[in-house]
Scaffold this motif. Structure first.
Motif, PDB file in Angstrom:
ATOM      1  N   VAL A 237      -0.589  -8.119  -9.525  1.00  0.00           N
ATOM      2  CA  VAL A 237       0.716  -8.658  -9.124  1.00  0.00           C
ATOM      3  C   VAL A 237       1.452  -9.184 -10.356  1.00  0.00           C
ATOM      4  N   ASP A 238       0.738  -9.962 -11.191  1.00  0.00           N
ATOM      5  CA  ASP A 238       1.367 -10.511 -12.400  1.00  0.00           C
ATOM      6  C   ASP A 238       1.674  -9.432 -13.432  1.00  0.00           C
ATOM      7  N   LEU A 239       0.883  -8.370 -13.420  1.00  0.00           N
ATOM      8  CA  LEU A 239       1.138  -7.249 -14.329  1.00  0.00           C
ATOM      9  C   LEU A 239       2.407  -6.498 -13.931  1.00  0.00           C
ATOM     10  N   GLY A 240       2.773  -6.608 -12.657  1.00  0.00           N
ATOM     11  CA  GLY A 240       4.021  -5.984 -12.199  1.00  0.00           C
ATOM     12  C   GLY A 240       3.870  -4.546 -11.735  1.00  0.00           C
ATOM     13  N   VAL A 241       2.632  -4.100 -11.495  1.00  0.00           N
ATOM     14  CA  VAL A 241       2.441  -2.705 -11.087  1.00  0.00           C
ATOM     15  C   VAL A 241       2.464  -2.523  -9.562  1.00  0.00           C
ATOM     16  N   ILE A 242       2.485  -3.653  -8.833  1.00  0.00           N
ATOM     17  CA  ILE A 242       2.658  -3.577  -7.375  1.00  0.00           C
ATOM     18  C   ILE A 242       4.163  -3.674  -7.132  1.00  0.00           C
ATOM     19  N   THR A 243       4.781  -2.586  -6.705  1.00  0.00           N
ATOM     20  CA  THR A 243       6.246  -2.600  -6.639  1.00  0.00           C
ATOM     21  C   THR A 243       6.783  -2.747  -5.223  1.00  0.00           C
ATOM     22  N   HIS A 244       5.892  -2.639  -4.224  1.00  0.00           N
ATOM     23  CA  HIS A 244       6.372  -2.756  -2.844  1.00  0.00           C
ATOM     24  C   HIS A 244       5.191  -3.101  -1.940  1.00  0.00           C
ATOM     25  N   VAL A 245       5.389  -4.072  -1.050  1.00  0.00           N
ATOM     26  CA  VAL A 245       4.355  -4.407  -0.069  1.00  0.00           C
ATOM     27  C   VAL A 245       5.042  -4.613   1.279  1.00  0.00           C
ATOM     28  N   ALA A 246       4.520  -3.964   2.320  1.00  0.00           N
ATOM     29  CA  ALA A 246       5.054  -4.175   3.668  1.00  0.00           C
ATOM     30  C   ALA A 246       3.879  -4.199   4.640  1.00  0.00           C
ATOM     31  N   ALA A 247       3.980  -5.058   5.656  1.00  0.00           N
ATOM     32  CA  ALA A 247       2.883  -5.155   6.615  1.00  0.00           C
ATOM     33  C   ALA A 247       3.419  -5.038   8.031  1.00  0.00           C
ATOM     34  N   GLU A 248       2.665  -4.314   8.849  1.00  0.00           N
ATOM     35  CA  GLU A 248       2.978  -4.240  10.272  1.00  0.00           C
ATOM     36  C   GLU A 248       1.661  -4.402  10.999  1.00  0.00           C
ATOM     37  N   GLY A 249       1.439  -5.594  11.501  1.00  0.00           N
ATOM     38  CA  GLY A 249       0.135  -5.888  12.082  1.00  0.00           C
ATOM     39  C   GLY A 249      -0.920  -5.798  10.993  1.00  0.00           C
ATOM     40  N   LYS A 250      -1.933  -4.981  11.229  1.00  0.00           N
ATOM     41  CA  LYS A 250      -3.016  -4.853  10.247  1.00  0.00           C
ATOM     42  C   LYS A 250      -2.747  -3.727   9.234  1.00  0.00           C
ATOM     43  N   ILE A 251      -1.667  -2.985   9.471  1.00  0.00           N
ATOM     44  CA  ILE A 251      -1.378  -1.861   8.564  1.00  0.00           C
ATOM     45  C   ILE A 251      -0.528  -2.346   7.388  1.00  0.00           C
ATOM     46  N   VAL A 252      -1.062  -2.169   6.189  1.00  0.00           N
ATOM     47  CA  VAL A 252      -0.359  -2.652   4.993  1.00  0.00           C
ATOM     48  C   VAL A 252      -0.005  -1.458   4.111  1.00  0.00           C
ATOM     49  N   THR A 253       1.272  -1.348   3.773  1.00  0.00           N
ATOM     50  CA  THR A 253       1.726  -0.290   2.878  1.00  0.00           C
ATOM     51  C   THR A 253       1.989  -0.893   1.510  1.00  0.00           C
ATOM     52  N   VAL A 254       1.373  -0.314   0.486  1.00  0.00           N
ATOM     53  CA  VAL A 254       1.545  -0.814  -0.885  1.00  0.00           C
ATOM     54  C   VAL A 254       2.002   0.332  -1.764  1.00  0.00           C
ATOM     55  N   LYS A 255       3.022   0.075  -2.584  1.00  0.00           N
ATOM     56  CA  LYS A 255       3.386   1.062  -3.604  1.00  0.00           C
ATOM     57  C   LYS A 255       2.995   0.497  -4.961  1.00  0.00           C
ATOM     58  N   MET A 256       2.346   1.333  -5.758  1.00  0.00           N
ATOM     59  CA  MET A 256       1.925   0.926  -7.103  1.00  0.00           C
ATOM     60  C   MET A 256       2.492   1.912  -8.105  1.00  0.00           C
ATOM     61  N   THR A 257       2.678   1.454  -9.333  1.00  0.00           N
ATOM     62  CA  THR A 257       3.184   2.347 -10.378  1.00  0.00           C
ATOM     63  C   THR A 257       2.407   2.081 -11.661  1.00  0.00           C
ATOM     64  N   PRO A 258       2.106   3.103 -12.461  1.00  0.00           N
ATOM     65  CA  PRO A 258       1.315   2.855 -13.673  1.00  0.00           C
ATOM     66  C   PRO A 258       2.145   2.208 -14.785  1.00  0.00           C
ATOM     67  N   THR A 259       1.478   1.460 -15.652  1.00  0.00           N
ATOM     68  CA  THR A 259       2.175   0.910 -16.826  1.00  0.00           C
ATOM     69  C   THR A 259       2.598   2.072 -17.726  1.00  0.00           C
ATOM     70  N   PHE A 260       1.641   2.952 -18.028  1.00  0.00           N
ATOM     71  CA  PHE A 260       1.929   4.188 -18.757  1.00  0.00           C
ATOM     72  C   PHE A 260       1.482   5.347 -17.864  1.00  0.00           C
TER      73      PHE A 260
END
Lengths: 250, 155
Positions: B22-45
Motif C-alpha cells: 500500500v505504501d509502495l503505491g502498487v495497489i491502485t484500486h480496491v473495491a469490496a462487495e460482501g466477501k468479494i474483493v477486487t484489487v488492481k495492482m501495477t508493477p513499479t517497473f
C-alpha cells in the motif's frame, strides 16, 4: 485494424525480446562491474516489456506469451536485424544500444498518444523506464566519443557498421497508412525523422562523424521474417531449457 | 474497507520487507462487495520479476481473512515514484535506501546526479550507476561517510 495492430505489437515485442537477450549476454562479461549491472538491468527491463507486449497480443487472440517467445523459428520473428547481431566488442554493443534505444524511446513516447488505449497505457509506463536507458547510452557516448584516440576510432568504426542496420528499424510495414489513419501510431517515416534529429544532436557533442545519410542503404528484411544467420542460434539457445519440458512449472 | 486496507498493509515488498504494498503505491484500486474483493495492482517497473509473487501474497492474505480476492495486474493507473506514501518514504530511508525525490522537481534526469545520503544526510554524493541490484534501485557514493548506498529510483 487487428492485423495492422498485431504486426506493430509483434515487431516491438520481438525487438525487445531479442535485444534483451543480447544484453543479457553481457552478464558476467561487462568491461567494468557497473556496465555488467547496467546491461543486465536493461536486459531485464526489455524482456519484461516484451512480456507485457506479448500479453497484449494474447488479449487479441494470439497464443500464450511463452509459446510465442520460445516456439517460433527465426522466419516467424519480426525484429529488425540490428538487434539480433552478435554483441561483438563493447563498442559495438554501446553503439547499437544508443541507436536502438533512441528509436525505442521515441516510439513509446509517440505511442503514449495511441488511439489503442491499452497500448497507450503501457507506453506511458514504459517511456519513463526508457529514460534510464537513453541516459545510460548518451552518457557513455558523450564520454567515450570524446575520450581517447582508440575509443573514438572504435566507436566510429562500429557506428559505420551499425548505421545501415539501424535504418532497418524503420522498415515500412504493409500497414503504415492504416496505422496512421486510425491514429494508432505515427508511422515509421515520421519516427525516423525524429530519430535522425536526436542521433545528430548527441553525435555532434562528440568527436564522432556521421556519414551522409544519403549514402547509406538500409538493411531491411527483419520485419518480414528475413533474418541474418545470427538469429536462429540465438533462438535455439534462448529456448533450450523451455523446449526440454514446455509444461514444466517454474 | 478499512479492514481490507489493513490486511493489505501486512503484505510487504519481498525485497524491501519494511515497505507495505500500500505504501509502495502498487495497489491502485480496491473495491469490496460482501466477501468479494477486487484489487488492481501495477508493477513499479514493467519487468519487475516480483509481480506474480506479490499478487499471490495479496491473494493469500485476503483468503486467510475469509475473503474471495480477484486480483488483476493493470496499467490503467501507471506506477510512479510519487505514489510512495510519506510513511513509505520514511521506511525506505530507515532501511538505508534513499527515497526518490519528488516528481514535481523531476523534469530532467540531471536531478539524479546527487541525492541525500540516507545514513548521514549529506548531499555530497554522486550517482555511480543509474542501474542497481534491482530494476527500481540506483547506486550512489557518499563522499561524507565514504560509503556506497542505493536509491529507490524516481520514475
Amino acid at each position: 485494424m487487428n492485423l495492422a495492430l498485431k504486426e506493430l505489437l509483434y515487431k516491438m515485442a520481438d525487438d525487445q525480446l531479442i535485444l534483451g537477450h543480447r544484453n543479457s549476454e553481457w552478464t558476467g562479461f561487462g568491461p567494468i562491474l557497473e556496465e555488467d549491472i547496467a546491461f543486465s538491468s536493461m536486459a531485464q527491463d526489455k524482456v519484461g516489456q516484451s512480456l507485457a507486449l506479448y500479453t497484449l497480443l494474447q488479449t487479441l487472440g494470439e497464443s500464450d506469451p511463452d509459446i510465442v517467445a520460445f516456439t517460433r523459428n527465426a522466419n516467424q520473428f519480426h525484429n529488425c536485424i540490428l538487434v539480433e547481431l552478435p554483441n561483438q566488442e563493447y563498442d559495438f554493443s554501446l553503439i547499437r544500444h544508443f541507436l536502438f534505444d533512441t528509436a525505442e524511446a521515441l516510439r513509446f513516447e509517440a505511442l503514449s498518444n495511441s488511439s489503442y488505449e491499452p497500448l497507450a497505457q503501457l507506453a506511458r509506463k514504459i517511456r519513463g523506464e526508457l529514460r534510464y536507458h537513453t541516459l545510460h547510452a548518451n552518457t557513455w557516448m558523450k564520454q567515450l566519443g570524446s575520450a581517447t584516440e582508440e575509443s573514438i576510432a572504435r566507436l566510429q568504426n562500429s557506428l559505420e557498421v551499425a548505421l545501415p542496420y539501424a535504418l532497418g528499424i524503420f522498415e515500412p510495414s504493409l500497414y503504415e497508412a492504416e496505422l496512421i489513419d486510425q491514429k494508432i501510431f505515427i508511422g515509421e517515416a515520421a519516427l525516423k525523422e525524429m530519430w535522425l534529429t536526436k542521433i545528430e544532436t548527441i553525435i555532434n557533442q562528440t568527436q564522432l562523424q556521421l556519414p551522409d545519410w544519403k549514402t547509406l542503404t538500409p538493411v531491411y528484411g527483419g520485419r518480414i521474417g528475413k533474418h541474418s544467420e545470427h538469429l536462429q542460434p540465438l533462438l535455439d539457445e534462448m529456448s533450450e531449457v523451455f523446449r526440454i519440458d514446455p509444461t514444466a512449472e517454474w | 474497507m478499512n479492514k481490507i486496507l489493513h490486511i493489505l498493509e501486512t503484505v510487504k515488498d519481498p525485497e524491501i520487507p519494511v515497505l507495505s504494498l500500500v505504501d509502495l503505491g502498487v495497489i491502485t484500486h480496491v473495491a469490496a462487495e460482501g466477501k468479494i474483493v477486487t484489487v488492481k495492482m501495477t508493477p513499479t517497473f514493467v519487468g519487475c520479476p516480483a509481480m506474480d509473487y506479490m499478487k499471490a501474497e495479496v491473494e493469500s492474505a485476503l483468503q486467510q481473512e475469509g475473503y474471495e480476492p480477484h486480483v488483476e495486474i493493470s496499467f490503467e493507473k501507471p506506477w510512479s515514484s510519487d505514489l510512495i506514501s510519506e510513511k513509505g518514504k520514511a521506511a525506505l530511508k530507515k532501511y538505508g535506501l534513499a527515497p526518490p525525490p519528488d516528481k514535481k522537481l523531476f523534469t530532467d534526469l540531471e536531478i539524479l546526479e546527487t541525492t541525500t545520503c540516507p545514513r548521514c544526510n549529506s548531499n555530497h554524493t554522486e550517482l555511480k550507476n543509474p542501474f542497481g541490484p534491482t530494476l527500481c534501485r540506483a547506486i550512489y557514493y557518499c563522499y561524507t561517510c565514504k560509503e556506497a548506498f542505493e536509491q529507490f529510483k524516481p520514475l
